[in-house]
Design a protein around this motif. Structure first.
Motif, PDB file in Angstrom:
ATOM      1  N   GLY A  65       0.813  -1.201   0.000  1.00 36.60           N
ATOM      2  CA  GLY A  65       0.000   0.000   0.000  1.00 36.60           C
ATOM      3  C   GLY A  65       0.852   1.259   0.000  1.00 36.60           C
ATOM      4  N   GLU A  66       0.216   2.399   0.288  1.00 42.44           N
ATOM      5  CA  GLU A  66       0.911   3.692   0.264  1.00 42.44           C
ATOM      6  C   GLU A  66       2.040   3.745   1.289  1.00 42.44           C
ATOM      7  OE1 GLU A  66       0.699   6.120  -1.730  1.00 42.44           O
ATOM      8  OE2 GLU A  66      -1.162   5.785  -2.848  1.00 42.44           O
ATOM      9  N   ARG A  67       1.816   3.145   2.465  1.00 39.83           N
ATOM     10  CA  ARG A  67       2.838   3.172   3.508  1.00 39.83           C
ATOM     11  C   ARG A  67       4.090   2.400   3.072  1.00 39.83           C
ATOM     12  NH1 ARG A  67       3.958   6.384   7.962  1.00 39.83           N
ATOM     13  NH2 ARG A  67       4.937   5.165   9.621  1.00 39.83           N
ATOM     14  N   THR A  68       3.887   1.250   2.433  1.00 38.07           N
ATOM     15  CA  THR A  68       5.018   0.473   1.924  1.00 38.07           C
ATOM     16  C   THR A  68       5.738   1.233   0.826  1.00 38.07           C
ATOM     17  OG1 THR A  68       3.916  -1.607   2.466  1.00 38.07           O
ATOM     18  CG2 THR A  68       5.703  -1.709   0.859  1.00 38.07           C
ATOM     19  N   ALA A  69       4.972   1.849  -0.066  1.00 33.48           N
ATOM     20  CA  ALA A  69       5.582   2.626  -1.153  1.00 33.48           C
ATOM     21  C   ALA A  69       6.418   3.781  -0.600  1.00 33.48           C
ATOM     22  CB  ALA A  69       4.500   3.155  -2.094  1.00 33.48           C
ATOM     23  N   GLU A  70       5.939   4.423   0.472  1.00 29.32           N
ATOM     24  CA  GLU A  70       6.683   5.526   1.078  1.00 29.32           C
ATOM     25  C   GLU A  70       7.973   5.013   1.718  1.00 29.32           C
ATOM     26  OE1 GLU A  70       7.998   9.143   2.085  1.00 29.32           O
ATOM     27  OE2 GLU A  70       6.372   8.628   0.707  1.00 29.32           O
ATOM     28  N   ALA A  71       7.907   3.859   2.369  1.00 27.44           N
ATOM     29  CA  ALA A  71       9.119   3.280   2.963  1.00 27.44           C
ATOM     30  C   ALA A  71      10.137   2.937   1.881  1.00 27.44           C
ATOM     31  CB  ALA A  71       8.764   2.038   3.770  1.00 27.44           C
ATOM     32  N   VAL A  72       9.662   2.371   0.784  1.00 33.23           N
ATOM     33  CA  VAL A  72      10.555   2.050  -0.336  1.00 33.23           C
ATOM     34  C   VAL A  72      11.149   3.327  -0.920  1.00 33.23           C
ATOM     35  CG1 VAL A  72      10.640   1.129  -2.684  1.00 33.23           C
ATOM     36  CG2 VAL A  72       9.427  -0.137  -0.893  1.00 33.23           C
ATOM     37  N   ARG A  73      10.307   4.342  -1.069  1.00 33.57           N
ATOM     38  CA  ARG A  73      10.775   5.623  -1.640  1.00 33.57           C
ATOM     39  C   ARG A  73      11.868   6.239  -0.764  1.00 33.57           C
ATOM     40  NH1 ARG A  73       6.131   7.688  -1.814  1.00 33.57           N
ATOM     41  NH2 ARG A  73       5.589   6.784  -3.835  1.00 33.57           N
ATOM     42  N   THR A  74      11.676   6.194   0.540  1.00 35.32           N
ATOM     43  CA  THR A  74      12.696   6.738   1.447  1.00 35.32           C
ATOM     44  C   THR A  74      13.979   5.926   1.367  1.00 35.32           C
ATOM     45  OG1 THR A  74      10.947   7.487   2.935  1.00 35.32           O
ATOM     46  CG2 THR A  74      13.175   7.392   3.830  1.00 35.32           C
ATOM     47  N   PHE A  75      13.851   4.606   1.348  1.00 37.06           N
ATOM     48  CA  PHE A  75      15.020   3.746   1.193  1.00 37.06           C
ATOM     49  C   PHE A  75      15.762   4.097  -0.089  1.00 37.06           C
ATOM     50  CE2 PHE A  75      17.206   0.123  -0.567  1.00 37.06           C
ATOM     51  CZ  PHE A  75      17.867  -0.425   0.516  1.00 37.06           C
ATOM     52  N   GLN A  76      15.037   4.239  -1.178  1.00 35.32           N
ATOM     53  CA  GLN A  76      15.668   4.553  -2.459  1.00 35.32           C
ATOM     54  C   GLN A  76      16.417   5.882  -2.397  1.00 35.32           C
ATOM     55  OE1 GLN A  76      11.993   4.222  -4.672  1.00 35.32           O
ATOM     56  NE2 GLN A  76      12.628   2.305  -5.655  1.00 35.32           N
ATOM     57  N   SER A  77      15.849   6.872  -1.739  1.00 36.01           N
ATOM     58  CA  SER A  77      16.513   8.173  -1.614  1.00 36.01           C
ATOM     59  C   SER A  77      17.822   8.051  -0.844  1.00 36.01           C
ATOM     60  CB  SER A  77      15.590   9.177  -0.920  1.00 36.01           C
ATOM     61  OG  SER A  77      14.431   9.420  -1.688  1.00 36.01           O
ATOM     62  N   ILE A  78      17.807   7.255   0.224  1.00 30.98           N
ATOM     63  CA  ILE A  78      19.014   7.087   1.037  1.00 30.98           C
ATOM     64  C   ILE A  78      20.102   6.373   0.260  1.00 30.98           C
ATOM     65  CG2 ILE A  78      19.951   5.898   3.073  1.00 30.98           C
ATOM     66  CD1 ILE A  78      17.222   6.382   4.427  1.00 30.98           C
ATOM     67  N   PHE A  79      19.734   5.377  -0.526  1.00 28.59           N
ATOM     68  CA  PHE A  79      20.732   4.558  -1.205  1.00 28.59           C
ATOM     69  C   PHE A  79      20.884   4.899  -2.680  1.00 28.59           C
ATOM     70  CE2 PHE A  79      19.813   2.300   2.674  1.00 28.59           C
ATOM     71  CZ  PHE A  79      21.094   1.982   3.103  1.00 28.59           C
ATOM     72  N   ASP A  80      20.556   6.134  -3.023  1.00 24.51           N
ATOM     73  CA  ASP A  80      20.860   6.717  -4.334  1.00 24.51           C
ATOM     74  C   ASP A  80      20.249   5.930  -5.493  1.00 24.51           C
ATOM     75  OD1 ASP A  80      22.236   9.128  -5.133  1.00 24.51           O
ATOM     76  OD2 ASP A  80      23.509   7.847  -6.364  1.00 24.51           O
ATOM     77  N   LEU A  81      19.015   5.466  -5.283  1.00 21.22           N
ATOM     78  CA  LEU A  81      18.226   4.841  -6.335  1.00 21.22           C
ATOM     79  C   LEU A  81      17.112   5.801  -6.741  1.00 21.22           C
ATOM     80  CD1 LEU A  81      17.901   1.409  -4.525  1.00 21.22           C
ATOM     81  CD2 LEU A  81      19.121   1.734  -6.691  1.00 21.22           C
ATOM     82  N   PRO A  82      16.586   5.698  -7.957  1.00 18.93           N
ATOM     83  CA  PRO A  82      15.451   6.544  -8.336  1.00 18.93           C
ATOM     84  C   PRO A  82      14.293   6.368  -7.356  1.00 18.93           C
ATOM     85  CG  PRO A  82      16.367   5.474 -10.272  1.00 18.93           C
ATOM     86  CD  PRO A  82      17.057   4.861  -9.079  1.00 18.93           C
ATOM     87  N   ALA A  83      13.830   7.468  -6.755  1.00 22.06           N
ATOM     88  CA  ALA A  83      12.834   7.397  -5.671  1.00 22.06           C
ATOM     89  C   ALA A  83      11.432   7.286  -6.254  1.00 22.06           C
ATOM     90  CB  ALA A  83      12.958   8.617  -4.762  1.00 22.06           C
ATOM     91  N   THR A  84      11.105   6.102  -6.760  1.00 25.61           N
ATOM     92  CA  THR A  84       9.812   5.855  -7.404  1.00 25.61           C
ATOM     93  C   THR A  84       8.794   5.240  -6.457  1.00 25.61           C
ATOM     94  OG1 THR A  84      10.501   3.644  -8.094  1.00 25.61           O
ATOM     95  CG2 THR A  84      10.976   5.468  -9.616  1.00 25.61           C
ATOM     96  N   GLY A  85       9.243   4.611  -5.364  1.00 24.41           N
ATOM     97  CA  GLY A  85       8.340   3.858  -4.505  1.00 24.41           C
ATOM     98  C   GLY A  85       8.004   2.488  -5.043  1.00 24.41           C
ATOM     99  N   VAL A  86       8.560   2.130  -6.200  1.00 20.82           N
ATOM    100  CA  VAL A  86       8.344   0.826  -6.826  1.00 20.82           C
ATOM    101  C   VAL A  86       9.572  -0.043  -6.563  1.00 20.82           C
ATOM    102  CG1 VAL A  86       8.013  -0.395  -9.014  1.00 20.82           C
ATOM    103  CG2 VAL A  86       6.848   1.787  -8.604  1.00 20.82           C
ATOM    104  N   THR A  87       9.369  -1.272  -6.140  1.00 16.91           N
ATOM    105  CA  THR A  87      10.485  -2.184  -5.892  1.00 16.91           C
ATOM    106  C   THR A  87      10.830  -2.912  -7.179  1.00 16.91           C
ATOM    107  OG1 THR A  87       9.787  -2.466  -3.589  1.00 16.91           O
ATOM    108  CG2 THR A  87      11.313  -4.096  -4.482  1.00 16.91           C
TER     109      THR A  87
END
Length: 421
Positions: free
Chosen positions: A377-399
């Motif tokens: 859901g949205e909460r998981t997508a936000e967690a993924v998006r934050t992770f991506q921002s920290i680890f220099d991946l495109p912050a899409t929220g998509v795994t």
């Protein structure tokens, strides 16, 4: 031409730098570490920036003067990057002095600093890291020619029955017979990123960078698959010598575009039809040294002309070369599901992803906690998006593929009880 930061007119372009400060145990961030950035001109140790790391162990991204872009796009004699010195300190850790971080124009440099915890009541200790010059700028010994496919002697040299992406590469930082040279345990992807940043410039066309990364990975996996050094009674996988293998430099910075490309294609390598063994893909700069394999500068010019990566590789290795993929990846909790996970996805893979992100968030509190329910859901997508921002991946929220395996790498890092010695 020498560059002095006292005259920024000599440095018309800009590069950027982000410093990630971690405990020596992988992926454990150090908050409020002090990072000091200085120039490298003798007698001019000017402090350009002094910044603190955040809760993810990261500094803000800093803009720094760099040489003209064209210096890295042609085999110039002028240094195409600017060197900076870093001092990193934090209570309870050895202070790190790093000399020669390399900043190219128009690309983001990422400098990981792994700090060693001080034993209780021990006085201050320091670690000095000196980054060697880039292989396309300085003189290094040329590669000793080898066959691209290793024959199997009667005693049986190849012991692996399939191509496996290893969790670690053991790098011998010197000539094979130099018993005094240290061995370093390096994750496979970090090894490939380091070598690529030493062997080519991150300012080159993406197809040229991709072609070179594939050659580097294939060369490395040939050493792994044939157990080339182990079968000669050495206790390492590969060396850092350009005469025998590829240039690897302890502690050097990488670049964000190379970082992402390796994450995207790390399970790939080069093959010929009917041969399981990864190609020992030889390469050289093509200007000072010529070889029977890929020309690094030649690959850059082919990229300029619009060649894609596979066409560049076939130009040098022949039309029967193709890109293969290993299905075996060591050290990961579970393989990629084969499709992207996004809002609306559900099932065991989503549940596993949520549990891994929750564990990672204990060390990276910027990542929001999730209730593991197997529903993306949205909460998981936000967690993924934050992770991506920290680890220099495109912050899409998509795994996607690189996000899945980066989450897996970090999860393994933060839960590992002890690193190899």
């Amino acid at each position: 031409m020498d560059f002095s930061l006292s005259n920024n007119a000599d440095l018309p372009d800009i590069g950027t730098l982000q410093v990630n400060v971690l405990s020596q145990r992988n992926y454990i961030p150090i908050t409020n570490a002090t990072v000091t950035i200085q120039n490298t001109q003798p007698g001019e140790r000017n402090i350009l920036e002094q910044i603190l790391t955040d809760s993810s162990g990261q500094t803000e991204t800093v803009s720094l003067p760099a040489p003209p872009l064209e210096y890295s796009l042609t085999p110039e004699s002028s240094m195409p990057y600017t060197e900076y010195n870093l001092t990193v300190s934090a209570p309870g850790y050895e202070t790190v002095y790093l000399t020669g971080a390399q900043i190219l124009p128009d690309v983001k440099a990422i400098q990981d600093i792994h700090m060693i915890p001080l034993p209780e009541n021990e006085e201050e200790v320091t670690e000095d890291i000196d980054i060697a010059a880039h292989t396309l700028y300085a003189e290094y010994p040329p590669k000793i020619p080898e066959a691209e496919i290793k024959t199997v002697p009667e005693t049986g040299e190849i012991v692996l029955n399939r191509v496996v992406i290893p969790e670690y590469i053991v790098v011998h930082d010197g000539l094979p017979n130099d018993a005094s040279a240290p061995n370093y345990y390096v994750t496979y992807k970090d090894y490939i990123k380091n070598v690529a940043c030493n062997e080519i410039y991150a300012t080159w066309p993406e197809s040229s960078i991709y072609a070179n990364i594939l050659a580097i990975m294939s060369f490395t996996l040939n050493r792994v698959y044939t157990e080339w050094y182990r079968n000669r009674f050495y206790n390492f996988t590969i060396t850092s010598s350009t005469a025998y293998d590829q240039k690897w430099v302890y502690g050097r910075n990488i670049y964000s575009n190379i970082d992402y490309l390796v994450d995207t294609v790390f399970a790939n390598y080069l093959s010929r039809p009917g041969i399981q063994q990864p190609l020992l893909a030889s390469y050289c700069d093509g200007i000072r040294v010529n070889c029977s394999g890929l020309s690094q500068w030649g690959s850059k010019y082919l990229g300029d002309e619009g060649y894609d990566a596979i066409d560049i590789l076939r130009y040098y290795y022949g039309n029967d070369i193709y890109i293969n993929t290993s299905q075996a990846i060591s050290g990961v909790p579970s393989s990629y599901p084969g499709y992207e996970l996004t809002i609306g996805s559900s099932g065991q893979k989503v549940y596993q992803l949520q549990e891994q992100l929750n564990r990672i968030s204990r060390n990276y509190p910027a990542i929001p906690r999730i209730t593991p329910d197997g529903i993306y859901g949205e909460r998981t997508a936000e967690a993924v998006r934050t992770f991506q921002s920290i680890f220099d991946l495109p912050a899409t929220g998509v795994t996607d593929y690189p996000t899945w395996y980066t989450i897996s790498d970090v999860f393994v890092g933060v839960t590992r009880i002890a690193e190899p010695e």
